[in-house]
Design a protein around this motif. Structure first.
Motif, short mmCIF file in Angstrom:
data_model
loop_
_atom_site.label_atom_id
_atom_site.label_comp_id
_atom_site.label_asym_id
_atom_site.label_seq_id
_atom_site.Cartn_x
_atom_site.Cartn_y
_atom_site.Cartn_z
N GLY A 1 4.37 18.15 -11.85
CA GLY A 1 4.25 19.58 -11.43
C GLY A 1 3.08 19.86 -10.67
N THR A 2 2.59 18.77 -10.21
CA THR A 2 1.15 18.94 -9.31
C THR A 2 1.30 18.40 -7.89
OG1 THR A 2 0.05 16.97 -10.29
CG2 THR A 2 -0.57 19.23 -11.39
N PRO A 3 2.21 18.93 -7.12
CA PRO A 3 2.61 18.33 -5.84
C PRO A 3 1.29 18.41 -4.87
CG PRO A 3 3.89 20.44 -5.94
CD PRO A 3 3.31 19.98 -7.55
N VAL A 4 1.25 17.48 -4.07
CA VAL A 4 0.04 17.52 -3.19
C VAL A 4 0.29 18.72 -2.26
CG1 VAL A 4 -0.83 16.54 -1.09
CG2 VAL A 4 0.01 14.96 -2.96
N MET B 1 0.64 -1.21 0.25
CA MET B 1 0.11 0.02 0.03
C MET B 1 0.96 1.24 -0.06
SD MET B 1 -2.74 1.39 -0.26
CE MET B 1 -4.07 1.61 0.55
N LEU B 2 1.96 1.16 0.82
CA LEU B 2 2.72 2.32 0.78
C LEU B 2 3.49 2.50 -0.35
CD1 LEU B 2 4.16 2.44 4.48
CD2 LEU B 2 2.47 3.91 3.65
N SER B 3 4.00 1.33 -1.16
CA SER B 3 4.53 1.72 -2.58
C SER B 3 3.76 2.21 -3.41
CB SER B 3 4.98 0.26 -2.98
OG SER B 3 5.89 -0.28 -1.96
N ALA B 4 2.18 1.92 -3.53
CA ALA B 4 1.49 2.50 -4.23
C ALA B 4 1.17 4.39 -4.21
CB ALA B 4 0.08 1.84 -4.38
N LEU B 5 1.13 4.39 -2.63
CA LEU B 5 0.90 5.93 -2.38
C LEU B 5 2.32 6.63 -2.73
CD1 LEU B 5 -0.50 8.20 -0.83
CD2 LEU B 5 0.74 7.24 1.15
N GLU B 6 3.55 6.06 -2.60
CA GLU B 6 4.75 6.74 -3.14
C GLU B 6 4.76 6.97 -4.60
OE1 GLU B 6 7.14 8.38 -1.11
OE2 GLU B 6 6.20 7.75 0.44
N MET B 7 4.38 5.92 -5.20
CA MET B 7 4.42 6.20 -6.78
C MET B 7 3.27 7.37 -7.04
SD MET B 7 5.33 5.40 -9.79
CE MET B 7 6.19 3.84 -9.54
N ALA B 8 2.38 7.21 -6.53
CA ALA B 8 1.27 8.21 -6.73
C ALA B 8 1.86 9.66 -6.35
CB ALA B 8 -0.02 7.95 -6.20
N LEU B 9 2.39 9.86 -5.33
CA LEU B 9 3.12 11.18 -4.86
C LEU B 9 4.25 11.53 -5.75
CD1 LEU B 9 2.91 10.79 -1.09
CD2 LEU B 9 1.45 12.33 -2.40
N TRP B 10 5.05 10.55 -6.12
CA TRP B 10 6.23 10.74 -7.14
C TRP B 10 5.53 11.29 -8.34
CZ3 TRP B 10 7.32 8.31 -11.80
CH2 TRP B 10 8.66 8.64 -12.27
N ARG B 11 4.56 10.55 -8.89
CA ARG B 11 4.08 10.81 -10.37
C ARG B 11 3.42 12.36 -10.31
NH1 ARG B 11 1.14 6.93 -14.24
NH2 ARG B 11 1.21 9.10 -15.18
N ARG B 12 2.69 12.71 -9.23
CA ARG B 12 2.35 14.08 -9.09
C ARG B 12 3.51 15.04 -8.98
NH1 ARG B 12 -3.21 14.79 -7.34
NH2 ARG B 12 -2.69 16.86 -6.81
#
Length: 137
Positions: free
Chosen positions: A16-19, A1-12
Motif C-alpha cells: 500500500g505504499t506505491p512509488v 537488475m530489472l527483476s530486483a527493481l520489479e520485485m521492490a515495486l511489487w512489494r511496495r
C-alpha cells in the motif's frame, strides 16, 4: 537488475505504499548495469530518479557498499564454503528478507526497515481535507 527493481515495486504496491513520482531515488554506482538505457528508461517510467548524476562524489554508492559489507560479514563469510550457486541464492533471499523484516536497526530506532517505513508513511501521508460547506449556495 530489472527483476530486483520489479520485485521492490511489487512489494511496495502490495504494502500500500506505491512509488510516488519524484519521491524515490535509485542509488547506484557507475557500473554498466546501472547506466544501461533499459534501466534508465524503466526508472523514468516508474517516476524514480537515478542518483547516477553524482558520479565521482562519496555519496552515490556509500549506502550500497555498506549493505554489501554487511551481507558479506553476516552471511557470506561465516557460512563458507558454499557448494552451489543455488545455495548462495537461497541464503541471500533469506538474508534480505530477515534484514528488511526482522533485523533491528539501531540508526532507525531499533526497528526493522519495513516497520520504520510504514511508520514514516503513516505520519507523512496527507489525508484529503474535507471542509463542510455551510450556508446556502
Amino acid at each position: 537488475m530489472l527483476s530486483a527493481l520489479e520485485m521492490a515495486l511489487w512489494r511496495r504496491d502490495r504494502a500500500g505504499t506505491p512509488v510516488q513520482a519524484g519521491r524515490l531515488v535509485h542509488h547506484s554506482d557507475a557500473g554498466s548495469q546501472y547506466t544501461s538505457f533499459l534501466l534508465t528508461a524503466h526508472l523514468a517510467a516508474e517516476g524514480i530518479a537515478a542518483s547516477i548524476g553524482s558520479v565521482g562524489d562519496a555519496y552515490d554508492n556509500a549506502l550500497m557498499e555498506s549493505a554489501v559489507g554487511l551481507y558479506k560479514t553476516e552471511l557470506i563469510k561465516p557460512r563458507r564454503p558454499w557448494k552451489t550457486l543455488e545455495e548462495v541464492e537461497l541464503a541471500t533471499a533469506e538474508w534480505v528478507d530477515w534484514y528488511n523484516n526482522t533485523r533491528l536497526h539501531g540508526e532507525i530506532g531499533h526497528v526493522p526497515p519495513v516497520e520504520y517505513e510504514a511508520a514514516y508513511h503513516a505520519q507523512n501521508t496527507l489525508e484529503p481535507q474535507v471542509t463542510p460547506i455551510t450556508g446556502s449556495l
